[in-house]
Design an enzyme around this catalytic site. Structure first.
Site, mmCIF file in Angstrom:
data_model
loop_
_atom_site.group_PDB
_atom_site.id
_atom_site.type_symbol
_atom_site.label_atom_id
_atom_site.label_comp_id
_atom_site.label_asym_id
_atom_site.label_seq_id
_atom_site.Cartn_x
_atom_site.Cartn_y
_atom_site.Cartn_z
ATOM 1 C CE1 TYR A 1 24.826 -10.092 10.257
ATOM 2 C CE2 TYR A 1 25.886 -9.685 8.324
ATOM 3 C CZ TYR A 1 25.836 -10.444 9.222
ATOM 4 O OH TYR A 1 26.198 -11.892 8.790
ATOM 5 C CE LYS B 1 20.750 -13.128 7.666
ATOM 6 N NZ LYS B 1 21.512 -12.219 7.958
HETATM 7 C C1 LIG Z 1 22.434 -11.491 7.960
HETATM 8 C C2 LIG Z 1 22.293 -10.263 7.931
HETATM 9 C C3 LIG Z 1 23.239 -9.011 6.642
HETATM 10 C C4 LIG Z 1 24.366 -10.151 6.479
HETATM 11 O O1 LIG Z 1 23.642 -11.287 5.359
HETATM 12 P P1 LIG Z 1 24.426 -12.326 4.879
HETATM 13 O O2 LIG Z 1 23.873 -12.939 3.624
HETATM 14 O O3 LIG Z 1 24.401 -13.223 6.122
HETATM 15 O O4 LIG Z 1 26.013 -12.144 4.929
HETATM 16 C C5 LIG Z 1 23.396 -8.386 7.209
HETATM 17 N N1 LIG Z 1 22.714 -7.636 7.693
HETATM 18 C C6 LIG Z 1 21.384 -7.898 7.957
HETATM 19 C C7 LIG Z 1 20.703 -7.423 9.180
HETATM 20 C C8 LIG Z 1 21.877 -8.996 8.777
HETATM 21 O O5 LIG Z 1 20.677 -9.876 9.245
#
Ligand SMILES: *Cc1c(COP(=O)(O)O)cnc(C)c1O
Length: 395
Positions: free
Chosen positions: A114, A211
């Site tokens: 990421y 997510k």
């Molecule tokens: C979105 C995401 C993050 C970061 O998460 P946030 O809550 O947006 O800071 C980390 N790893 C992956 C694989 C992601 O898709």
């Protein structure tokens, strides 16, 4: 945390852990859900209590019953020693990395990780005297040859962001441990329902709870789980940095978790259906979905995962930026924006830019990432079919 739960144990199914874990109705006048605790000050009754520092809660920043209700569920699913809720997925990554290093140490990050985590390593850890190197996500046992005596952390992400390479966690863990480093794994895509990196040898697992755990695009949160060996360093860094998650946010993470198992099932089935359908479309060069037999890492996925996520990529025939605009600008159902994991479908044209240094991405105009939501399958396909038609006409 683990020391205050009723009835849950590792012999229960994940569905039961998700629905019953972290809830204590007997402490809440019988109400089903742990309510939102808002609080900074926690009162001590006597000087002896203050001196002993032994009561369950001491100060708001260290957590409250609402945050703990989330942590116990994730901890049980990941098989961790402890789990902590943090303000974002990125915070989970930064805490995990900082928990492993000091000035003079070295870390290795998968080229598929990421991008904001890379930026933290390059822009902050480097400045603090930590060297940062990137490795091919497919390196496997080849990691051993890259380890230096001062390498203290290896960051993996499986599948990788945007390009969906699967990494063999057991092989990486063995190489990292032999070299005296810890393995950190970002497990956001599969969730612990379909992939359990700690059981494969990882030391720390991080999640963008924003997510799939939240599932409704309405909260930012992260979780960090670790083995007993790694936990003290993780907990110390989180404490020292003052990261705190509010009861309001924790409540919404807990609410999302209750339906995670059925949501994942639905997201998985829809994403697979659409991925397979896309493979047959004339404008599509390839689909990047690890659960498709055509994916180069399908065998490792099959070995290590028990299911697949909502998110995958596809590469269209090369075209100009105008054709990309024709694809995304008039979609009826798919929205365009960052993040993923909600009930609503998203389609993001990807500009890889500088986020691949080991294996530079060849073409920045024809890679797309989709999150398949919970809409009707035929509606989603019709939206994509129309977009492919516009792309074909424009290129
Ligand atoms: C979105 C995401 C993050 C970061 O998460 P946030 O809550 O947006 O800071 C980390 N790893 C992956 C694989 C992601 O898709």
């Amino acid at each position: 945390m683990n020391d205050h739960k009723t009835g849950t144990s590792t012999v229960e199914s994940v569905e039961t852990i998700l629905t019953h874990g972290g809830r204590h109705p007997e402490e809440q006048f019988g109400f089903v859900n742990t309510p939102v605790y808002r609080g900074s000050t926690v009162l001590f009754k006597t000087l002896a209590d203050l001196d002993a520092q032994a009561q369950r809660y001491l100060y708001g920043r260290a957590g409250n019953p609402t945050t703990e209700s989330v942590e116990s569920v994730i901890n049980e699913l990941e098989g961790g020693y402890r789990t902590k809720l943090v303000p974002s997925g990125l915070a989970a990554i930064t805490i995990a990395l900082m928990a492993c290093v000091k000035a003079g140490d070295d870390i290795m990050i998968s080229d598929s990780a990421y991008e904001p985590g890379r930026k933290f390593a390059d822009g902050y850890l480097e400045r603090m005297g930590v060297s940062v190197r990137y490795y091919d996500p497919h390196i496997g046992a080849g990691l051993t040859a890259l380890m230096q005596p001062n390498t203290k952390a290896v960051l993996a992400e499986s599948p990788g962001s945007l390009t969906f390479e699967i990494q063999d966690i057991a092989v990486l863990a063995a190489a990292a441990h032999a070299g005296g480093a810890r393995l950190i794994v970002d497990n956001s895509w599969a969730t612990p329902l379909y992939h359990r990196p700690l059981a494969l040898g990882a030391d720390i697992v991080v999640h963008a709870a924003t997510k799939m755990f939240v599932g409704h695009s309405d909260v930012m949160a992260g979780t960090i789980s670790a083995t007993q060996e790694a936990w003290p360093d993780v907990d110390r860094v989180r404490n020292l940095l003052g990261f705190f998650s509010s009861g309001d946010d924790a409540y919404l993470v807990a609410r999302g978790l209750r339906t995670l198992a059925i949501r994942m099932k639905e997201h998985q089935a829809r994403a697979l259906d659409i991925a397979a359908w896309l493979e047959g479309q004339a404008e599509v060069e390839k689909v990047l979905h690890p659960a498709l037999p055509s994916h180069p890492d399908h065998a490792i996925w099959k070995k290590n995962f028990t299911g697949s996520g909502s998110l995958f990529g596809f590469v269209l025939k090369p075209a100009h930026r105008e054709a990309v605009a024709a694809f995304v600008d008039h979609m009826r159902i798919f929205g365009m924006g960052y993040s993923w994991g909600g009930y609503e479908s998203l389609c993001l044209p990807v500009l890889m830019g500088k986020s691949r240094t080991v294996n530079p991405w060849p073409n920045d105009t024809n890679l797309f990432r989709v999150h398949i939501g919970l809409e009707g399958l035929d509606d989603l396909k019709a939206d994509l079919a129309a977009a492919l038609g516009r792309y074909s006409a424009a290129r």
